[in-house]
Write a protein that holds these residues in place. Structure first.
Motif, PDB file in Angstrom:
ATOM      1  N   TYR A   8       0.820  -1.211   0.000  1.00 39.41           N
ATOM      2  CA  TYR A   8       0.000   0.000   0.000  1.00 39.41           C
ATOM      3  C   TYR A   8       0.851   1.258   0.000  1.00 39.41           C
ATOM      4  O   TYR A   8       2.043   1.215   0.297  1.00 39.41           O
ATOM      5  N   ILE A  10       1.137   5.289  -2.223  1.00 37.19           N
ATOM      6  CA  ILE A  10       1.315   5.755  -3.604  1.00 37.19           C
ATOM      7  C   ILE A  10       2.662   5.325  -4.183  1.00 37.19           C
ATOM      8  O   ILE A  10       2.743   4.714  -5.247  1.00 37.19           O
ATOM      9  N   LEU A  13       3.134   1.515  -4.716  1.00 36.65           N
ATOM     10  CA  LEU A  13       2.349   1.015  -5.855  1.00 36.65           C
ATOM     11  C   LEU A  13       2.930   1.479  -7.180  1.00 36.65           C
ATOM     12  O   LEU A  13       2.992   0.714  -8.154  1.00 36.65           O
ATOM     13  N   LEU A  27      -6.197  -4.722  -7.284  1.00 40.65           N
ATOM     14  CA  LEU A  27      -6.007  -3.369  -6.761  1.00 40.65           C
ATOM     15  C   LEU A  27      -7.298  -2.885  -6.101  1.00 40.65           C
ATOM     16  O   LEU A  27      -8.389  -3.066  -6.639  1.00 40.65           O
ATOM     17  N   VAL A  29      -9.047   0.572  -4.338  1.00 36.70           N
ATOM     18  CA  VAL A  29      -8.897   2.028  -4.313  1.00 36.70           C
ATOM     19  C   VAL A  29     -10.023   2.656  -3.506  1.00 36.70           C
ATOM     20  O   VAL A  29     -11.169   2.196  -3.555  1.00 36.70           O
ATOM     21  N   VAL A  38      -3.376   8.659  -8.107  1.00 38.58           N
ATOM     22  CA  VAL A  38      -4.214   7.471  -7.983  1.00 38.58           C
ATOM     23  C   VAL A  38      -4.807   7.103  -9.338  1.00 38.58           C
ATOM     24  O   VAL A  38      -4.875   5.926  -9.699  1.00 38.58           O
ATOM     25  N   ILE A  41      -2.263   5.214 -11.336  1.00 38.43           N
ATOM     26  CA  ILE A  41      -2.090   3.847 -10.844  1.00 38.43           C
ATOM     27  C   ILE A  41      -3.223   2.958 -11.342  1.00 38.43           C
ATOM     28  O   ILE A  41      -3.002   1.846 -11.827  1.00 38.43           O
ATOM     29  N   VAL A  42      -4.447   3.455 -11.240  1.00 38.16           N
ATOM     30  CA  VAL A  42      -5.613   2.694 -11.696  1.00 38.16           C
ATOM     31  C   VAL A  42      -5.528   2.430 -13.196  1.00 38.16           C
ATOM     32  O   VAL A  42      -5.750   1.303 -13.667  1.00 38.16           O
ATOM     33  N   VAL A  52      -9.691  -3.918 -10.613  1.00 32.92           N
ATOM     34  CA  VAL A  52      -9.676  -2.765  -9.704  1.00 32.92           C
ATOM     35  C   VAL A  52     -11.021  -2.676  -9.001  1.00 32.92           C
ATOM     36  O   VAL A  52     -12.072  -2.663  -9.651  1.00 32.92           O
ATOM     37  N   HIS A  69      -2.495   3.924   4.098  1.00 34.78           N
ATOM     38  CA  HIS A  69      -2.523   3.392   2.727  1.00 34.78           C
ATOM     39  C   HIS A  69      -2.650   4.448   1.646  1.00 34.78           C
ATOM     40  O   HIS A  69      -2.469   4.152   0.471  1.00 34.78           O
ATOM     41  N   VAL A  72      -4.819   3.618  -1.629  1.00 35.04           N
ATOM     42  CA  VAL A  72      -4.541   2.543  -2.595  1.00 35.04           C
ATOM     43  C   VAL A  72      -3.889   1.354  -1.891  1.00 35.04           C
ATOM     44  O   VAL A  72      -2.925   1.501  -1.160  1.00 35.04           O
TER      45      VAL A  72
END
Length: 245
Positions: A8, A10, A13, A27, A29, A38, A41-42, A52, A69, A72
């Protein structure tokens, strides 16, 4: 070995997506979180075909047992674990071996900070004993800001034996101790070497100290008797970097 683990934060990840996307399983979120970091990342996770899920904060909190976290959390395959054999190969492959050895650092925040600094300083590997040392937990990975996925963390069964093996391979072992006679700024760090930092509060164990080729100390001008181990590690590593460059 566990078949999966939680990761976990930013930076952690972003690092795994950049370097080892094949380790991602799923994942999670925070619902409503849509800032750029974020979102990236997604988007990248979906690009790799990763599922996700958008969750309430409590769901994420429960997965990381109260860890910070940042909205994320990922379920991932375990990272590679390094041992004595890997360390020998790392030393052999390096033109000028540069190692950090942590003798009994049990605080995961300190281990994470040491990994981050070691990576920045160009250290080849960080060595810790299997017992009485923090492991590579999600907290360590988050604090390390991605460095834990780059720099090998080598767990060894017998630290004293590992030090002897390193000496046989031509690596100079420098330990830090408040009782040392030599000041770090009076020493030369030019060849293959390993810096040994002791545990929080207690310092190096007696057997570790006895296997060092040289003991050094940081000058302490104020009223405090010692520095946090991750801060002291940073000071020492960058003096070595300064001399070697």
């Amino acid at each position: 070995m566990a078949q999966q683990e939680w990761l976990y934060g930013i930076h952690a990840l972003e690092s795994i997506i950049l370097r080892e996307p094949e380790r991602l399983i799923e994942l999670f979120v925070l619902k409503g979180r849509d800032d750029k970091s974020v979102h990236d990342i997604v988007s990248q996770a979906r690009g790799f075909g990763i599922s996700v899920q958008f969750c309430q904060r409590k769901t994420l909190d429960d997965k990381v047992d109260g860890g910070q976290h940042q909205g994320v959390v990922a379920k991932v395959k375990p990272a590679k674990q390094y041992n004595e054999n890997d360390l020998a190969a790392i030393v052999e492959s390096s033109k000028l071996p540069f190692l950090l050895i942590l003798d009994g650092v049990t605080d995961p925040h300190n281990l994470g900070a040491c990994l981050r600094t070691a990576d920045a300083a160009g250290v080849d590997a960080v060595v810790v004993p299997k017992d009485k040392s923090a492991a590579l937990t999600p907290v360590v990975r988050k604090v390390a800001c991605g460095a834990a996925d780059v720099i090998p963390l080598v767990q060894v069964t017998n630290l004293a034996r590992t030090l002897r093996d390193l000496q046989s391979a031509g690596v100079w072992i420098v330990g830090t101790s408040g009782e040392a006679e030599s000041n770090i700024y009076d020493c030369k760090f030019n060849g293959p070497m390993a810096l040994v930092m002791g545990a929080e509060g207690k310092g190096m164990r007696r057997l570790t100290r006895e296997h060092c080729d040289e003991l050094i100390k940081l000058p302490m001008a104020g009223s405090v008797s010692s520095l946090n181990v991750s801060v002291a590690t940073g000071v020492c590593l960058y003096e070595i970097v300064r001399q070697r460059s």
